[in-house]
Design an enzyme around this catalytic site. Structure first.
Site, short mmCIF file in Angstrom:
data_model
loop_
_atom_site.label_atom_id
_atom_site.label_comp_id
_atom_site.label_asym_id
_atom_site.label_seq_id
_atom_site.Cartn_x
_atom_site.Cartn_y
_atom_site.Cartn_z
CG ASP A 373 5.17 24.12 -4.77
OD1 ASP A 373 5.14 24.14 -6.00
OD2 ASP A 373 4.44 25.14 -3.79
CG ASP A 696 5.08 27.55 -1.57
OD1 ASP A 696 5.80 28.53 -2.79
OD2 ASP A 696 5.52 27.11 -0.72
CG ASP A 700 5.36 30.08 -6.62
OD1 ASP A 700 6.17 29.55 -7.69
OD2 ASP A 700 5.10 29.46 -6.20
#
Ligand code: ATP
Length: 956
Positions: A373, A696, A700
């Protein structure tokens, strides 16, 4: 036994209240152990209405609570009465069982059979020694397992869960252990429900309850009471402890905690750090068993040759075959691997990467691609609004952090700073700032500076929201008098947040903020510089978005409209035909340590990919700054045809084959939703890549499960992601992933070193006995002496390698092939050669002593000393896998090696000189000359093994 979760005061008061409230029926609020027995089937005969069948107010009254939450003193009293909201750890086997397990081993069986044979032969001393060794060996296994378990226990502690409760009138984050019946708690998507909860409010709430009901489809929840006899799966007005919120938000009152919850009653620990078994330990276990069979076969051949060719006596042959069997089995190996893994995991936790599943440590070492990310992992997630663009103008914002110190100024035509902006003079700025202020859940508070606050200002909430709230404060927007009527919370899929707010005069307005493309799609007009509405110039806004994104700024758009008069309309349905007020550009500086970590990954042949929900321009600009874009890793060149960035919509338009064709070369994925991640991982895996993927958000979780190593964020991450992950980053930092990979490689190296070290001990000993019997010679080692050597190397030398530091080139070599066996051809060759060298030296000293008519006991003691010192010398060869050990470094860097060496020599001196050892092990004192010879030969072994290493490296 602990006090059940709801006895005494709380329950008593509850029953009293219930008696008043519902006519004297015996109450249970899912917490009385006696009454909860029938809970799964609903309240049984004579049972009272259950919380799911009561109106929220009745439940609150019964719990002596109200929707405003408990006071902290009340909560503390309840906690003292009811006990912590915790499930007791799963029952462990009793001590005797845990000790006995260590006797359930093929080697121990061999030892026990040997002991019996010795007893039959009347050799009581050997019988006792063998039994003692069997017990000591089991004890070592037991102690090491205990150490490994406690290392994992420490890690379990680090994964504690938090709950949001309303205490003293404000929302507070508390340890889930401290939640008590009567607490008002709030949950949102991704959270783990901290206790059994009766809902008071629910917005689009869906909960994954498979742990309780076996149903993997998330169940919809609402406030409406259901029938008292509803089964667990049908109690839609309840949330159950340990289940995961899949979507939406909810507020409810806790009805039961700890053992009194539904999950407590079935006693399942959902989130478990897995056991000590890994593919590697299983591989070694199988290897050990196959070896044992081979050894038994060879022992039979040995006995036949000894009997038929050399006419050995039965007693001698029994002795020799026991010695051989005992010599050849690497009994210390499984325990050694387990302890190396467990120590490694502990070390990783110290470096802020918490391993939830032990096998991940092995996989980490072979990772070839890390998908990360952006926000918070590669960047600091400390957002500051820098720029505001409206239909006609641009404003610059000064100041850093969340402190509202700074000003908003108009940018002049030359790009210079113009006059100070003013809400009345600049109604377009006022429009943007007002939307950003009202459509916002973050708070900027004074006090404490632990959250990155400057000058005592602190953010409570999301950094993106904090940045735009600070902007609103700098611009001078005063939200007093406004009240919120409805909200559509931010979700990664939607990429926007909307609110309906009532102004101080009673007028209703819709406010929307979010990713600019999503907001643009919902707009028909834009705010003019005078604050009025004018037709939307989409091309203009797209240019502005690209310009802001090109500077690496995160862009948020703000839009508004007056609320429709239809009061029944759902807010989300009214988000059309809005007026675009403007854009805000936010900086989120890269983490400097992440930039270094990316460079290190590149050296280690690991490619880093950024997968972000942010705008493509922003993502590429940040990617460039961080060294992700424009750099090829692992010796692969970026494909000439591959685009620099792939967006979510582009990815959706691609077939699986098309995606596979470019996936390795595209390093930045922008505007993605969580479901794109899973396609990216699968496409990479189709190329044989070993993928670590960070996440997170609640959605996901599937991608993390699909990835070879799922990495969850410890701070920002939801509980759902943590449960799906193998590794949790305590600090959400990319650099921690890089360190975890490094640690994974180090641990794997150390396991290889341990195997490489331990196997030749067995090889050398069995060789000595095999050669002696096959050639009809005197045995250089008695079985008990073999046991002695095995035992002292297991308790001393072999442990040292688990503490070995990383080799200097650990992050400069390419990733390990995950399919490769731990024992490759080079290793097997080295093990054979070393076995020959140490075994040869042992035979040499023994037969040389015998040739000089040295008594058997003394010659055997010299042989045992040779084995011990030979292994000690070889330990130093093993400290470096391929690198030469002929360097001063071999003497530094690992204290444990020296402690082990000291212990080995001390034990060996006891063996040689203690009179009781002479009785037990047939040892005898040896002179300085023997020590000198064995020491000299050990140095020769060391030098020759270095020669073998050098030769191997040259050929490589
Ligand atoms: P990453 O996956 O790298 O963490 P991200 O944090 O940028 O990416 P999201 O949090 O899904 O991804 O955000 C996606 C986009 O949604 C952002 O670029 C921003 O435009 C918008 N956004 C983020 N937070 C909010 C919020 N609280 N309210 C409205 N819009 C938001």
């Amino acid at each position: 036994m602990r006090v059940p979760q709801s006895v005494g005061g709380v329950r008593g008061a509850y029953v009293g209240a219930r008696e008043r409230a519902i006519g004297g029926e015996m109450g249970r609020m899912g917490s009385a152990p006696d009454a909860s027995v029938e809970s799964t089937a609903g309240p049984g005969a004579g049972g009272a209405p259950a919380p799911w069948s009561l109106a929220p107010d009745a439940v609150l009254a019964a719990l002596r609570a109200d929707a405003g939450g408990l006071g902290s003193a009340d909560a503390a009293t309840r906690l003292a009465e009811v006990g912590a909201n915790r499930l007791p750890p799963p029952e462990r086997d009793p001590l005797w069982k845990r000790v006995l397990v260590h006797f359930d081993d093929i080697l121990i069986y061999i030892l026990l059979v040997s002991a019996v044979l010795k007893a039959i032969l009347g050799d009581w001393v050997d019988f006792t020694v063998i039994l003692a060794v069997a017990v000591i060996n089991a004890a070592i296994g037991f102690i090491q397992e205990g150490r490994a378990e406690s290392a994992l226990d420490g890690i379990r502690q680090m994964l504690s869960v938090h709950a949001e409760t309303r205490r003293d009138g404000a929302w507070a984050k508390v340890d889930a252990d401290d939640v008590v019946p009567g607490d008002v708690v709030r949950v949102r998507s991704g959270d783990k429900v901290p206790a059994d909860v009766r809902l008071l409010q629910a917005t689009n709430l869906r909960v994954e309850e498979s742990a309780l009901t076996g149903e993997s489809v998330a169940a919809a929840k609402s406030v409406d009471a259901v029938a008292a006899d509803a089964g667990v799966g049908d109690r839609t007005s309840m949330l159950f402890s340990g289940t995961l919120v899949a979507a939406g938000q909810g507020v409810g009152v806790v009805t039961a905690t700890g053992e009194a919850t539904e999950i407590g009653r079935i006693q399942t620990m959902i989130s478990e750090v897995t056991s000590l078994e890994t593919p590697l330990t299983r591989q070694l276990d199988r290897f050990g068993k196959a070896l044992a069979v081979l050894i038994l076969g060879m022992a039979v051949v040995m006995v036949l040759v000894g009997r038929l060719v050399h006419d050995f006596s039965v007693a001698e042959l029994v002795s020799a075959s026991i010695g051989f069997a005992v010599a050849a089995v690497p009994e210390g190996l499984p325990a050694l691997v387990t302890i190396t893994l467990a120590l490694g995991v502990q070390q990783m936790a110290r470096r802020r990467a918490i391993t939830r599943k032990l096998p991940a440590v092995e996989t980490l070492g072979s990772v070839t691609t890390v998908c990360s990310d952006k926000t918070g992992t590669l960047t600091k997630n400390e957002m500051t609004a820098r720029s505001v663009r409206t239909g006609a103008r641009e404003f610059a914002v000064s100041g850093v952090g969340y402190a509202p110190d700074g000003e908003v100024a108009l940018v002049g035509p030359d790009g210079g700073r113009g006059r100070h902006a003013d809400l009345t003079e600049d109604p377009d700025l006022a429009a943007v700032a007002t939307v950003m202020m009202l459509c916002n859940d973050a708070r900027i508070v004074v006090g404490g500076s632990d959250d990155g606050g400057a000058g005592g200002w602190r953010l409570v909430g999301e950094p993106t929201e904090g940045a735009v709230r600070t902007l609103g404060m700098k611009a001078g927007v005063d939200p007093v008098g406004w009240s919120r009527v409805a909200v559509v919370p931010f979700e990664s899929e939607n990429k926007f947040m909307a609110t309906q707010d009532r102004d101080p005069d009673g007028g209703l307005h819709v406010h929307l903020k979010g990713a600019p493309d999503r907001v643009l799609d919902r707009c028909a007009t834009q705010t003019s510089p005078a604050g009025a509405s004018e037709p939307l110039d989409r091309a203009f806004w797209e240019r502005q978005i690209d310009a802001l994104g090109g500077q690496g700024l995160r862009v948020l758009a703000a839009a508004r409209r007056s609320a429709p008069t239809d009061p029944a309309a759902e807010l989300v349905e009214t988000l059309t035909d809005l007026e675009l007020c403007g854009l805000v550009g936010i900086v989120d500086p890269p983490r400097p340590e992440a930039v270094d970590a990316i460079a290190q990954c590149r050296d280690a042949g690991i490619r880093v990919k950024m997968i972000t929900g942010d705008h493509a321009g922003t993502a590429v600009a940040i990617g460039r700054e961080m060294g992700i874009v424009g750099a090829a890793a692992g010796g692969r060149d970026a494909g000439a045809d591959a685009p620099a960035v792939l967006t979510g919509p582009e990815l959706e338009a691609m077939t699986t084959e098309e995606l596979r064709a470019v996936v390795r070369d595209v390093d930045v994925y922008a505007r993605t939703s969580p479901e794109h991640k899973i396609r990216i991982v699968s496409a990479l895996q189709a190329h044989g890549e070993v993928v670590a993927m960070t996440g997170d958000g609640v959605n996901d979780a599937p991608a993390l499960t699909q990835a070879d190593v799922g990495v969850a964020m410890g701070i920002k991450g939801t509980e759902a992601t943590k449960e799906a992950a193998e590794v949790v980053l305590a600090d959400d930092n990319f650099a921690t992933i890089e360190r975890a990979v490094e640690e994974g490689r180090r641990i794997y190296d150390n396991i290889r070193k341990s195997v490489l070290f331990l196997l030749p001990t067995n090889g050398a000993q069995s060789l000595v006995i095999l050669v002696a019997v096959l050639f009809g010679l005197t045995l250089p080692l008695a079985p008990v002496q073999v046991l002695w050597i095995n035992m002292i190397t297991a308790v001393t030398l072999s442990l040292g390698l688990a503490y070995e530091r990383a080799e200097p080139d650990v992050m400069r070599r390419p990733p390990r092939d995950p399919g490769a066996s731990i024992l490759d051809a080079v290793f097997v060759r080295r093990i054979l050669v070393v076995s020959l060298l140490i075994g040869g030296a042992t035979m040499l000293v023994f037969y040389a002593e015998r040739a000089q008519d040295t008594p058997l006991a003394e010659a055997q003691t010299t042989a045992v000393t040779m084995l011990a010192l030979g292994q000690l010398a070889y330990l130093f060869n093993c400290r470096f896998l391929d690198r030469s050990s002929v360097t001063l470094d071999v003497l530094r860097g690992n204290r444990v090696i020296w402690i082990s060496a000291g212990a080995l020599i001390a034990l060996q001196c006891v063996f040689v000189y203690a009179p009781f050892m002479h009785d037990w092990f047939d040892a005898a004192p040896i002179g300085l000359e023997e020590w000198g010879k064995t020491l000299g030969l050990s140095v020769v072994v060391f030098v020759l093994v270095e020669g073998v290493k050098w030769w191997g490296a040259r050929r490589h």
